[in-house]
Design a protein around this motif. Sequence first.
Motif, short mmCIF file in Angstrom:
data_model
loop_
_atom_site.label_atom_id
_atom_site.label_comp_id
_atom_site.label_asym_id
_atom_site.label_seq_id
_atom_site.Cartn_x
_atom_site.Cartn_y
_atom_site.Cartn_z
N MET A 41 -35.67 58.54 -35.06
CA MET A 41 -35.76 59.84 -34.45
C MET A 41 -34.43 60.23 -33.80
SD MET A 41 -38.63 60.98 -35.08
CE MET A 41 -39.88 60.15 -35.95
N ALA A 42 -33.85 59.26 -33.11
CA ALA A 42 -32.58 59.55 -32.43
C ALA A 42 -31.53 60.01 -33.43
CB ALA A 42 -32.11 58.34 -31.65
N THR A 43 -31.41 59.31 -34.55
CA THR A 43 -30.38 59.70 -35.52
C THR A 43 -30.65 61.08 -36.10
OG1 THR A 43 -31.54 58.50 -37.28
CG2 THR A 43 -29.76 57.35 -36.16
N GLU A 44 -31.90 61.43 -36.31
CA GLU A 44 -32.23 62.76 -36.83
C GLU A 44 -31.83 63.85 -35.85
OE1 GLU A 44 -33.25 66.06 -38.75
OE2 GLU A 44 -33.02 64.08 -39.61
N LEU A 45 -32.19 63.70 -34.58
CA LEU A 45 -31.89 64.74 -33.60
C LEU A 45 -30.40 64.84 -33.32
CD1 LEU A 45 -34.88 64.31 -31.11
CD2 LEU A 45 -34.68 65.82 -33.10
N VAL A 46 -29.71 63.71 -33.25
CA VAL A 46 -28.26 63.73 -33.03
C VAL A 46 -27.57 64.33 -34.26
CG1 VAL A 46 -26.20 62.29 -32.74
CG2 VAL A 46 -28.22 61.88 -31.33
N ASN A 47 -27.99 63.94 -35.45
CA ASN A 47 -27.40 64.48 -36.67
C ASN A 47 -27.57 66.00 -36.73
OD1 ASN A 47 -26.08 64.06 -39.27
ND2 ASN A 47 -28.03 64.73 -40.12
N ASN A 48 -28.72 66.52 -36.33
CA ASN A 48 -28.92 67.97 -36.30
C ASN A 48 -27.90 68.64 -35.40
OD1 ASN A 48 -31.01 68.00 -38.10
ND2 ASN A 48 -32.62 68.23 -36.57
N SER A 49 -27.58 68.02 -34.27
CA SER A 49 -26.56 68.59 -33.39
C SER A 49 -25.22 68.66 -34.10
CB SER A 49 -26.42 67.76 -32.11
OG SER A 49 -27.58 67.86 -31.34
N PHE A 50 -24.84 67.58 -34.77
CA PHE A 50 -23.55 67.57 -35.48
C PHE A 50 -23.52 68.60 -36.59
CE2 PHE A 50 -23.20 63.09 -33.87
CZ PHE A 50 -22.13 63.33 -33.04
N LEU A 51 -24.65 68.81 -37.26
CA LEU A 51 -24.69 69.75 -38.38
C LEU A 51 -24.72 71.21 -37.95
CD1 LEU A 51 -27.25 68.02 -40.77
CD2 LEU A 51 -24.77 68.23 -41.09
N HIS A 52 -25.38 71.52 -36.83
CA HIS A 52 -25.68 72.91 -36.50
C HIS A 52 -24.95 73.47 -35.29
CE1 HIS A 52 -28.69 72.83 -39.59
NE2 HIS A 52 -29.22 71.75 -39.06
N VAL A 53 -24.18 72.66 -34.57
CA VAL A 53 -23.45 73.16 -33.40
C VAL A 53 -21.97 73.16 -33.73
CG1 VAL A 53 -22.90 72.77 -30.98
CG2 VAL A 53 -25.20 72.30 -31.80
N PRO A 54 -21.35 74.36 -33.73
CA PRO A 54 -19.91 74.40 -33.99
C PRO A 54 -19.14 73.63 -32.91
CG PRO A 54 -20.87 76.61 -33.98
CD PRO A 54 -21.92 75.66 -33.50
N THR A 55 -18.11 72.92 -33.31
CA THR A 55 -17.33 72.15 -32.35
C THR A 55 -16.07 72.89 -31.93
OG1 THR A 55 -16.15 70.99 -34.10
CG2 THR A 55 -18.14 69.93 -33.23
N SER A 56 -15.59 72.56 -30.76
CA SER A 56 -14.33 73.04 -30.21
C SER A 56 -13.95 72.05 -29.13
CB SER A 56 -14.50 74.46 -29.65
OG SER A 56 -15.30 74.43 -28.49
N PRO A 57 -12.78 72.17 -28.52
CA PRO A 57 -12.39 71.19 -27.50
C PRO A 57 -13.40 71.05 -26.35
CG PRO A 57 -10.49 72.44 -28.18
CD PRO A 57 -11.68 73.08 -28.85
N GLN A 58 -14.11 72.10 -26.00
CA GLN A 58 -15.09 72.01 -24.91
C GLN A 58 -16.51 71.75 -25.42
OE1 GLN A 58 -14.02 72.03 -21.74
NE2 GLN A 58 -11.99 72.19 -22.62
N ARG A 59 -16.68 71.67 -26.73
CA ARG A 59 -18.02 71.53 -27.32
C ARG A 59 -18.08 70.33 -28.26
NH1 ARG A 59 -20.98 76.09 -27.16
NH2 ARG A 59 -21.81 75.83 -29.24
#
Length: 120
Positions: free
Chosen positions: A1-19
């Motif tokens: 479950m942890a890997t699924e929820l963390v992976n969703n964050s990596f896939l769907h949240v744009p990254t930037s220096p503060q994110r």
Amino acid sequence: MATELVNNSFLHVPTSPQRDWVKMRLGFAPEFVRLEVIDPGVDVPEKRFIPRQVGEAETSGRGLAIVDALSTCWGTDRIAHGHRLVWCDFDMPAEVAPGRGTCISARAELPQEAPDEVCD
């Protein structure tokens, strides 16, 4: 479950220096365990997360359906600073918590902002 929820964050949240972060927490109550994943969220209002119906040939899109099937209940909410919290609860085994309660009554034991819920 942890890997699924963390992976969703990596896939769907744009990254930037503060994110460029994801936070994971585990909480325990007498009758259940809660997994929480917090990410920076997105700048636009988010739709409620609903497990997709995917075809046999599709190679992704089953994660939330698995979370829904294996957890007692789960939900999501926008919290302070626009961050997103996704959580799921798991009942303790009967040997550990013989008087298990329902997800809704048990949740009051962990501090939680009112998320959207998906409970059986």
